[in-house]
Scaffold this active site. Structure first.
Site: not given
Ligand code: SF4
Length: 366
Positions: A46, A129, A147
């Site tokens: 991520e 997020y 996102d």
């Protein structure tokens, strides 16, 4: 609106089960419904995926895992090693934050990545997020994610032609939360992102292949190509720099060495290395003016080429010059080094500086 939410979830999950890409940070395809991915893999992927395409991230992720297979291995790393592995991926604060997060978790949380949004949000570089992605993908927590891909998919499903910032963004977060199923939350969030990345793409979405087309208000209203609205053209301020390939060749040396310097510990490309780079002045550079500015006696100044490097809010233009340094008995400051082109691989260099190195090496080979 989406009409039957249960049917929407089922259609999306069924499609994901068959069509998902095999990515190194995901659970192997054979058993996707009974296992969750390694939280450390999710954390690293991520961080790398922010502002970056999956195809670009895969080799970086694999190299990173080979070097630091666990969070504890990462916590022992040196910042320069991490920056070297991150070299070319950009947004280097992500790498520093990842290292800081690993150190904190080893010192304060027994090397474990927390599962709650609250705890995740306290870690360096982890925003709403990323916290949602780690909590849902790695721990099956009912946490929404939003996102760019998910915002576009949800806006199209709702047929909302407005922008996706401010109050509209908040309502998209709410929508992302309402849609979450009770089980397979990680798969559901991954499926939304996957749909945005592979089918509901920014341009030319492949609606005939879309598993949720019957729920899509934009398709029904014929406004898919208006969502999201075209962004206002960006005006990027231009920063002009001169980069100097300063070489010297001592007696008995076969190849020249080049002077590089370490950037300051804060700001863009912090602590990375570069050929000597200065702000461009309005008057053409001469050996004398450059010597004064870099504190070395220089000669034989030649134009090597020009480079442009675009960032989201800024454009850098580099004029690249080669020159020779006269030998000096003065010791180098500790943030400067003479290195051969082969030795550059020991130092993390930002992308435009790597291009300067390539420029020098292609000229030497001619
Ligand atoms: S039908 Fe088209 S616009 Fe609507 S969600 Fe599917 S791919 Fe996106």
């Amino acid at each position: 609106m989406l009409g039957n939410t249960i049917d929407f979830r089922r259609s999306l999950l069924r499609w994901y089960h068959t069509n998902r890409r095999d990515l190194p940070w995901r659970v192997a395809r054979e058993n996707p419904q009974t296992a969750t991915p390694n939280p450390y893999h999710v954390l690293v992927s991520e961080a790398m995926l922010q502002q970056t395409q999956v195809a670009t991230v895969i080799p970086y992720f694999n190299r990173f895992m080979a070097a630091y297979p666990t969070l504890r291995d990462l916590a022992k790393a040196k910042e320069q090693e991490i920056l070297r592995l991150w070299q070319g991926l950009g947004y280097y604060s992500r790498a520093r934050n990842l290292l800081a997060t690993a150190k904190i978790l080893v010192e304060e949380n027994n090397g474990k990545i927390p599962s709650s949004l609250e705890a995740l949000l306290k870690l360096p570089g982890i925003g709403r997020y990323t916290a949602g992605a780690i909590a849902s993908l790695a721990f099956e927590k009912r946490a929404p994610i939003l996102d760019g891909n998910v915002a576009r998919v949800l806006s199209r499903l709702e047929g909302s032609t407005g922008c996706t910032s401010g109050a509209s963004r908040e309502s998209l977060w709410q929508r992302a939360e309402e849609l979450l199923p009770k089980k397979r939350v990680g798969d559901f969030n991954s499926a939304l992102m996957e749909l945005g990345a592979t089918i509901c793409t920014p341009r030319a979405p492949r609606c005939p292949l879309c598993p949720v087309q019957k729920h899509c208000a934009a398709l029904a209203a014929g406004v898919v190509d208006q969502i999201p609205p075209a962004p206002a053209p960006k005006i990027r301020p231009i920063e002009r720099r001169i980069t100097l390939a300063i070489s010297k060749k001592d007696v008995g040396q076969e190849c020249p060495t080049y002077l590089i310097e370490q950037r300051p510990p804060r700001g863009r490309w912090a602590s990375m290395w570069q050929f000597i780079t200065i702000e461009a002045a309005d008057i053409p550079p001469t050996a004398q003016s450059l010597s004064e500015r870099v504190g070395l006696s220089l000669s034989d100044v030649r134009h090597l080429g020009a480079l442009q490097h675009d960032l989201t809010h800024r454009r850098y233009q580099f004029q690249v010059l080669s020159c020779r340094a006269k030998s000096s008995k003065n010791p180098l400051p500790k943030d400067r080094r003479w290195v051969g082109l082969d030795g550059l691989s020991d130092f993390p260099l930002p992308r435009p500086q790597l291009q300067v190195a390539q420029m020098i090496s292609s000229i030497i080979r001619r």
